[in-house]
Design a protein around this motif. Structure first.
Motif, PDB file in Angstrom:
ATOM      1  N   THR A  19       0.830  -1.203   0.000  1.00  0.00           N
ATOM      2  CA  THR A  19       0.000   0.000   0.000  1.00  0.00           C
ATOM      3  C   THR A  19       0.865   1.254   0.000  1.00  0.00           C
ATOM      4  O   THR A  19       0.610   2.206  -0.743  1.00  0.00           O
ATOM      5  N   PHE A  20       1.907   1.260   0.836  1.00  0.00           N
ATOM      6  CA  PHE A  20       2.831   2.399   0.890  1.00  0.00           C
ATOM      7  C   PHE A  20       3.508   2.605  -0.462  1.00  0.00           C
ATOM      8  O   PHE A  20       3.579   3.734  -0.961  1.00  0.00           O
ATOM      9  N   LEU A  21       4.001   1.538  -1.078  1.00  0.00           N
ATOM     10  CA  LEU A  21       4.685   1.649  -2.362  1.00  0.00           C
ATOM     11  C   LEU A  21       3.731   2.099  -3.469  1.00  0.00           C
ATOM     12  O   LEU A  21       4.111   2.897  -4.340  1.00  0.00           O
ATOM     13  N   GLU A  22       2.490   1.619  -3.442  1.00  0.00           N
ATOM     14  CA  GLU A  22       1.504   2.061  -4.428  1.00  0.00           C
ATOM     15  C   GLU A  22       1.225   3.552  -4.280  1.00  0.00           C
ATOM     16  O   GLU A  22       1.082   4.285  -5.267  1.00  0.00           O
ATOM     17  N   SER A  23       1.161   4.009  -3.023  1.00  0.00           N
ATOM     18  CA  SER A  23       0.949   5.432  -2.753  1.00  0.00           C
ATOM     19  C   SER A  23       2.113   6.257  -3.292  1.00  0.00           C
ATOM     20  O   SER A  23       1.915   7.296  -3.934  1.00  0.00           O
ATOM     21  N   LYS A  24       3.327   5.810  -3.046  1.00  0.00           N
ATOM     22  CA  LYS A  24       4.515   6.518  -3.535  1.00  0.00           C
ATOM     23  C   LYS A  24       4.565   6.499  -5.058  1.00  0.00           C
ATOM     24  O   LYS A  24       4.940   7.492  -5.688  1.00  0.00           O
ATOM     25  N   LEU A  25       4.182   5.385  -5.663  1.00  0.00           N
ATOM     26  CA  LEU A  25       4.163   5.282  -7.123  1.00  0.00           C
ATOM     27  C   LEU A  25       3.149   6.274  -7.703  1.00  0.00           C
ATOM     28  O   LEU A  25       3.439   6.951  -8.700  1.00  0.00           O
ATOM     29  N   ALA A  26       1.994   6.366  -7.061  1.00  0.00           N
ATOM     30  CA  ALA A  26       0.976   7.316  -7.519  1.00  0.00           C
ATOM     31  C   ALA A  26       1.508   8.747  -7.403  1.00  0.00           C
ATOM     32  O   ALA A  26       1.311   9.568  -8.312  1.00  0.00           O
ATOM     33  N   ASP A  27       2.198   9.055  -6.308  1.00  0.00           N
ATOM     34  CA  ASP A  27       2.791  10.385  -6.135  1.00  0.00           C
ATOM     35  C   ASP A  27       3.821  10.659  -7.227  1.00  0.00           C
ATOM     36  O   ASP A  27       3.862  11.753  -7.808  1.00  0.00           O
ATOM     37  N   LEU A  28       4.682   9.657  -7.506  1.00  0.00           N
ATOM     38  CA  LEU A  28       5.706   9.837  -8.541  1.00  0.00           C
ATOM     39  C   LEU A  28       5.076  10.018  -9.913  1.00  0.00           C
ATOM     40  O   LEU A  28       5.553  10.832 -10.728  1.00  0.00           O
ATOM     41  N   LYS A  29       4.008   9.278 -10.209  1.00  0.00           N
ATOM     42  CA  LYS A  29       3.312   9.435 -11.487  1.00  0.00           C
ATOM     43  C   LYS A  29       2.715  10.839 -11.605  1.00  0.00           C
ATOM     44  O   LYS A  29       2.765  11.475 -12.670  1.00  0.00           O
ATOM     45  N   ALA A  30       2.162  11.319 -10.507  1.00  0.00           N
ATOM     46  CA  ALA A  30       1.586  12.682 -10.520  1.00  0.00           C
ATOM     47  C   ALA A  30       2.688  13.709 -10.734  1.00  0.00           C
ATOM     48  O   ALA A  30       2.519  14.656 -11.521  1.00  0.00           O
ATOM     49  N   GLN A  31       3.799  13.572 -10.077  1.00  0.00           N
ATOM     50  CA  GLN A  31       4.920  14.497 -10.256  1.00  0.00           C
ATOM     51  C   GLN A  31       5.456  14.414 -11.681  1.00  0.00           C
ATOM     52  O   GLN A  31       5.783  15.439 -12.290  1.00  0.00           O
ATOM     53  N   ASN A  32       5.553  13.218 -12.217  1.00  0.00           N
ATOM     54  CA  ASN A  32       6.036  13.039 -13.586  1.00  0.00           C
ATOM     55  C   ASN A  32       5.076  13.688 -14.578  1.00  0.00           C
ATOM     56  O   ASN A  32       5.506  14.298 -15.565  1.00  0.00           O
ATOM     57  N   ALA A  33       3.774  13.545 -14.330  1.00  0.00           N
ATOM     58  CA  ALA A  33       2.778  14.145 -15.218  1.00  0.00           C
ATOM     59  C   ALA A  33       2.910  15.667 -15.221  1.00  0.00           C
ATOM     60  O   ALA A  33       2.773  16.313 -16.255  1.00  0.00           O
ATOM     61  N   LYS A  34       3.163  16.249 -14.056  1.00  0.00           N
ATOM     62  CA  LYS A  34       3.344  17.704 -13.959  1.00  0.00           C
ATOM     63  C   LYS A  34       4.581  18.148 -14.719  1.00  0.00           C
ATOM     64  O   LYS A  34       4.577  19.209 -15.371  1.00  0.00           O
ATOM     65  N   LEU A  35       5.655  17.344 -14.641  1.00  0.00           N
ATOM     66  CA  LEU A  35       6.900  17.708 -15.306  1.00  0.00           C
ATOM     67  C   LEU A  35       6.773  17.597 -16.823  1.00  0.00           C
ATOM     68  O   LEU A  35       7.441  18.324 -17.560  1.00  0.00           O
ATOM     69  N   GLN A  36       5.935  16.715 -17.308  1.00  0.00           N
ATOM     70  CA  GLN A  36       5.805  16.508 -18.749  1.00  0.00           C
ATOM     71  C   GLN A  36       4.890  17.532 -19.387  1.00  0.00           C
ATOM     72  O   GLN A  36       4.844  17.651 -20.603  1.00  0.00           O
ATOM     73  N   LYS A  37       4.162  18.342 -18.630  1.00  0.00           N
ATOM     74  CA  LYS A  37       3.259  19.353 -19.203  1.00  0.00           C
ATOM     75  C   LYS A  37       3.963  20.588 -19.564  1.00  0.00           C
ATOM     76  O   LYS A  37       4.864  21.126 -19.541  1.00  0.00           O
TER      77      LYS A  37
END
Length: 108
Positions: free
Chosen positions: A90-108
């Protein structure tokens, strides 16, 4: 357990030796004395067998109890590991979701 077994064995041996000495000094015929000695040996043998069986039963019960305790401890450990694994996932999934969100922001 070992101390109790040694004590029981010493008591039985002492009783057997005492009975044998008492029979040897009793004023009886040789055949009667031999019969009494044989009877005393048979009694000592039966007492020793009974003590051995009782000790075996106690050891068997303790081993069974120890095995059950070990099984219970192992089950508890596996259950705790399973819960911890779920927490880590659960912790790793949460961190992965955070990283995906950060990556999405960087790609815009």
């Amino acid at each position: 357990m070992s101390n109790n077994s040694n004590t029981i064995a010493a008591i039985i041996a002492g009783a057997a030796v005492g009975a044998a000495i008492g029979i040897l000094f009793a004023p009886d015929k040789g055949s009667k004395t031999r019969a009494k000695i044989k009877e005393g040996i048979d009694d000592a043998k039966h007492n020793l067998q009974d003590s051995f069986q009782a000790s075996s039963e106690v050891l068997r019960e303790k081993f069974t109890g120890a095995t059950q305790n070990l099984d219970g401890t192992l089950n508890d450990l596996l259950s705790n590991v399973s819960h911890k694994t779920e927490e880590v996932i659960t912790f790793l999934e949460s961190k992965l979701a955070d990283l995906k969100a950060q990556n999405a922001k960087l790609q815009k």
